[in-house]
Write a protein that holds these residues in place. Sequence first.
Motif, mmCIF file in Angstrom:
data_model
loop_
_atom_site.group_PDB
_atom_site.id
_atom_site.type_symbol
_atom_site.label_atom_id
_atom_site.label_comp_id
_atom_site.label_asym_id
_atom_site.label_seq_id
_atom_site.Cartn_x
_atom_site.Cartn_y
_atom_site.Cartn_z
ATOM 1 N N MET A 191 0.851 -1.189 0.000
ATOM 2 C CA MET A 191 0.000 0.000 0.000
ATOM 3 C C MET A 191 0.885 1.237 0.000
ATOM 4 S SD MET A 191 -3.035 1.008 2.656
ATOM 5 C CE MET A 191 -3.988 2.492 2.425
ATOM 6 N N THR A 192 0.544 2.223 -0.832
ATOM 7 C CA THR A 192 1.348 3.434 -0.908
ATOM 8 C C THR A 192 0.748 4.539 -0.044
ATOM 9 O OG1 THR A 192 0.110 4.228 -2.822
ATOM 10 C CG2 THR A 192 2.067 2.896 -3.254
ATOM 11 N N THR A 193 1.571 5.518 0.276
ATOM 12 C CA THR A 193 1.107 6.681 1.027
ATOM 13 C C THR A 193 1.220 7.906 0.146
ATOM 14 O OG1 THR A 193 3.308 7.216 1.875
ATOM 15 C CG2 THR A 193 1.993 5.620 3.131
ATOM 16 N N ASN A 194 0.614 8.996 0.588
ATOM 17 C CA ASN A 194 0.721 10.247 -0.173
ATOM 18 C C ASN A 194 2.170 10.662 -0.345
ATOM 19 O OD1 ASN A 194 -2.031 10.466 -0.450
ATOM 20 N ND2 ASN A 194 -2.307 11.720 1.392
ATOM 21 N N ARG A 195 2.995 10.351 0.651
ATOM 22 C CA ARG A 195 4.397 10.753 0.589
ATOM 23 C C ARG A 195 5.150 9.987 -0.495
ATOM 24 N NH1 ARG A 195 6.146 15.149 0.951
ATOM 25 N NH2 ARG A 195 7.225 14.593 -0.942
ATOM 26 N N THR A 196 4.909 8.653 -0.576
ATOM 27 C CA THR A 196 5.611 7.871 -1.598
ATOM 28 C C THR A 196 5.124 8.250 -2.988
ATOM 29 O OG1 THR A 196 4.024 6.059 -1.376
ATOM 30 C CG2 THR A 196 6.032 5.922 -0.060
ATOM 31 N N VAL A 197 3.836 8.543 -3.118
ATOM 32 C CA VAL A 197 3.293 8.988 -4.406
ATOM 33 C C VAL A 197 3.962 10.290 -4.824
ATOM 34 C CG1 VAL A 197 1.233 9.923 -5.521
ATOM 35 C CG2 VAL A 197 1.096 7.783 -4.242
ATOM 36 N N GLN A 198 4.038 11.232 -3.903
ATOM 37 C CA GLN A 198 4.631 12.536 -4.222
ATOM 38 C C GLN A 198 6.124 12.411 -4.506
ATOM 39 O OE1 GLN A 198 2.643 15.305 -4.554
ATOM 40 N NE2 GLN A 198 4.480 16.087 -5.555
ATOM 41 N N THR A 247 7.885 3.330 -5.850
ATOM 42 C CA THR A 247 7.585 2.222 -4.954
ATOM 43 C C THR A 247 6.465 1.407 -5.572
ATOM 44 O OG1 THR A 247 8.174 3.543 -3.011
ATOM 45 C CG2 THR A 247 6.901 1.533 -2.640
ATOM 46 N N SER A 248 6.762 0.160 -5.899
ATOM 47 C CA SER A 248 5.756 -0.748 -6.450
ATOM 48 C C SER A 248 5.407 -1.789 -5.398
ATOM 49 C CB SER A 248 6.292 -1.433 -7.712
ATOM 50 O OG SER A 248 7.279 -2.390 -7.363
ATOM 51 N N LYS A 249 4.573 -2.765 -5.785
ATOM 52 C CA LYS A 249 4.253 -3.857 -4.855
ATOM 53 C C LYS A 249 5.505 -4.615 -4.448
ATOM 54 C CE LYS A 249 -0.569 -4.996 -5.832
ATOM 55 N NZ LYS A 249 -1.508 -6.040 -6.295
ATOM 56 N N ALA A 250 6.507 -4.643 -5.360
ATOM 57 C CA ALA A 250 7.740 -5.377 -5.067
ATOM 58 C C ALA A 250 8.632 -4.643 -4.081
ATOM 59 C CB ALA A 250 8.506 -5.639 -6.364
ATOM 60 N N GLY A 251 8.479 -3.319 -3.983
ATOM 61 C CA GLY A 251 9.324 -2.556 -3.078
ATOM 62 C C GLY A 251 9.820 -1.263 -3.698
ATOM 63 N N LEU A 252 10.880 -0.718 -3.114
ATOM 64 C CA LEU A 252 11.404 0.590 -3.486
ATOM 65 C C LEU A 252 12.533 0.470 -4.496
ATOM 66 C CD1 LEU A 252 11.603 3.696 -3.011
ATOM 67 C CD2 LEU A 252 13.200 3.168 -1.135
ATOM 68 N N TYR A 253 12.519 1.339 -5.494
ATOM 69 C CA TYR A 253 13.611 1.480 -6.459
ATOM 70 C C TYR A 253 14.497 2.636 -5.987
ATOM 71 C CZ TYR A 253 11.051 -1.595 -9.633
ATOM 72 O OH TYR A 253 10.409 -2.660 -10.200
ATOM 73 N N ARG A 254 15.783 2.340 -5.774
ATOM 74 C CA ARG A 254 16.700 3.330 -5.212
ATOM 75 C C ARG A 254 17.828 3.644 -6.199
ATOM 76 N NH1 ARG A 254 16.280 3.347 0.517
ATOM 77 N NH2 ARG A 254 15.046 1.601 1.338
ATOM 78 N N ARG A 255 18.181 4.904 -6.302
ATOM 79 C CA ARG A 255 19.359 5.259 -7.098
ATOM 80 C C ARG A 255 20.597 4.873 -6.314
ATOM 81 N NH1 ARG A 255 22.550 9.992 -7.417
ATOM 82 N NH2 ARG A 255 21.001 11.193 -6.227
ATOM 83 N N SER A 256 21.471 4.075 -6.939
ATOM 84 C CA SER A 256 22.673 3.615 -6.258
ATOM 85 C C SER A 256 23.936 4.297 -6.773
ATOM 86 C CB SER A 256 22.821 2.098 -6.404
ATOM 87 O OG SER A 256 22.817 1.723 -7.762
ATOM 88 N N SER A 257 23.818 5.098 -7.822
ATOM 89 C CA SER A 257 24.983 5.783 -8.380
ATOM 90 C C SER A 257 25.112 7.181 -7.790
ATOM 91 C CB SER A 257 24.858 5.890 -9.898
ATOM 92 O OG SER A 257 23.674 6.592 -10.253
ATOM 93 N N ALA A 258 26.330 7.700 -7.841
ATOM 94 C CA ALA A 258 26.565 9.056 -7.359
ATOM 95 C C ALA A 258 26.077 10.098 -8.354
ATOM 96 C CB ALA A 258 28.056 9.261 -7.084
ATOM 97 N N THR A 259 25.832 9.671 -9.591
ATOM 98 C CA THR A 259 25.442 10.600 -10.647
ATOM 99 C C THR A 259 24.046 10.283 -11.168
ATOM 100 O OG1 THR A 259 26.057 11.465 -12.830
ATOM 101 C CG2 THR A 259 26.515 9.143 -12.420
ATOM 102 N N THR A 260 23.378 11.301 -11.684
ATOM 103 C CA THR A 260 22.108 11.110 -12.380
ATOM 104 C C THR A 260 22.284 11.292 -13.886
ATOM 105 O OG1 THR A 260 21.539 13.451 -12.081
ATOM 106 C CG2 THR A 260 20.741 11.894 -10.410
ATOM 107 N N THR A 261 23.527 11.387 -14.325
ATOM 108 C CA THR A 261 23.823 11.569 -15.748
ATOM 109 C C THR A 261 24.247 10.248 -16.363
ATOM 110 O OG1 THR A 261 24.562 13.831 -15.344
ATOM 111 C CG2 THR A 261 25.218 12.820 -17.431
ATOM 112 N N PRO A 262 23.506 9.739 -17.335
ATOM 113 C CA PRO A 262 23.934 8.506 -18.012
ATOM 114 C C PRO A 262 25.178 8.783 -18.863
ATOM 115 C CG PRO A 262 21.589 8.935 -18.347
ATOM 116 C CD PRO A 262 22.195 10.185 -17.804
#
Length: 351
Positions: free
Chosen positions: A1-8, A207-222
């Motif tokens: 179940m998601t919350t308003n915070r995870t949606v935002q 955040t899906s039913k499977a869980g949270l997707y987290r950025r693991s890299s120091a950069t957001t530039t591909p």
Amino acid sequence: MTTNRTVQNAADAALWLAVHRGFHVLPLNYGTKTPLRGCVDCRAEHCDHTPQTCSCLARADGALCHGVWAATTDPGVIARWAQRWHTSVWAVHLWTSGLLAVDLDTRPGPPPRQPLNGLPWPHEEPPPADGLDTYATLAALSGGAVGTDTFTTDTPSGGLHLLYSTTGQWKGSQGKVRDGDDTVRTGLGWQIDIKCYGGYVVLPGSTSKAGLYRRSSATTTPRPLDGWLADALTRTGHDRTTTAPAATRPAAAVPTIDAQTGPARYAVGALRSACAELAAMEPDTGRNRKLFRSTTRLAGMAQAGWIDRTVVEAALTDAARHAGLPAAEIRYVLTSGFGRPLPVPDIRSAA
């Protein structure tokens, strides 16, 4: 179940990436992680146009239709979608964003004897435990390295999404073995999925039913696609721009079926015509749509007893393969088409 915070949080992350990195983003269904279907008129059962000619997608306020092709960088559209749909799962459409994703899985199960497509597994290397191991070995054999200096996301299952910038048109693939086989013959290697043209990946912050997707890299530039990876993709047939000239293609098999009654003769003629037209189609000319329409039409004839379903499936599959459609896509379209059979036409004059 998601919350308003995870949606935002998910919507905010998608909006930031759209504005600052030029990612074309869209919301996904929380449970299935598939594109939402907000435009009834453009759903598959009603649609008679391509995304490139869709008037809905050309509107200033955007529309959720045609799957990932609805993705946008427009902050106003993204904000309206976020307010309406309240989902905590957002994705990036890769090809329109100039991206390719390497999706490394960690599914349980024993590896095949030959985990790499087209390359022998090194004798000195232990079998890979998952897609991360397979990819690292492929990189080493190709004179490269996996590297961590590109936009990377940890998935809830323990896998990775590695994003690279590219100007190429790359086909998507799945690295798996067929039942009873011990060698990977598609994609790059075992548990390595490639996503680009028509593909998408879930963005970090989601955040899906499977869980949270987290950025693991120091950069957001591909970073730009590595040369060794581009070579490996080309070697394994991922380049969409490399096709055999039409004159040198082997001819697609045209079904030869004896038909005694008027309806049967009509169905055979319709099947032969559909196969000939489909087999002659080039990429980006609506091959998928043609296959779906032909299937729905012939499904009705098969349901009425005019022609055998297995004959229709075999002939359309051969024609679609000749046109270059992937096997998984062909199976999906045929299943969808046979699930929506059209009424048979009135052919009393042919009886």
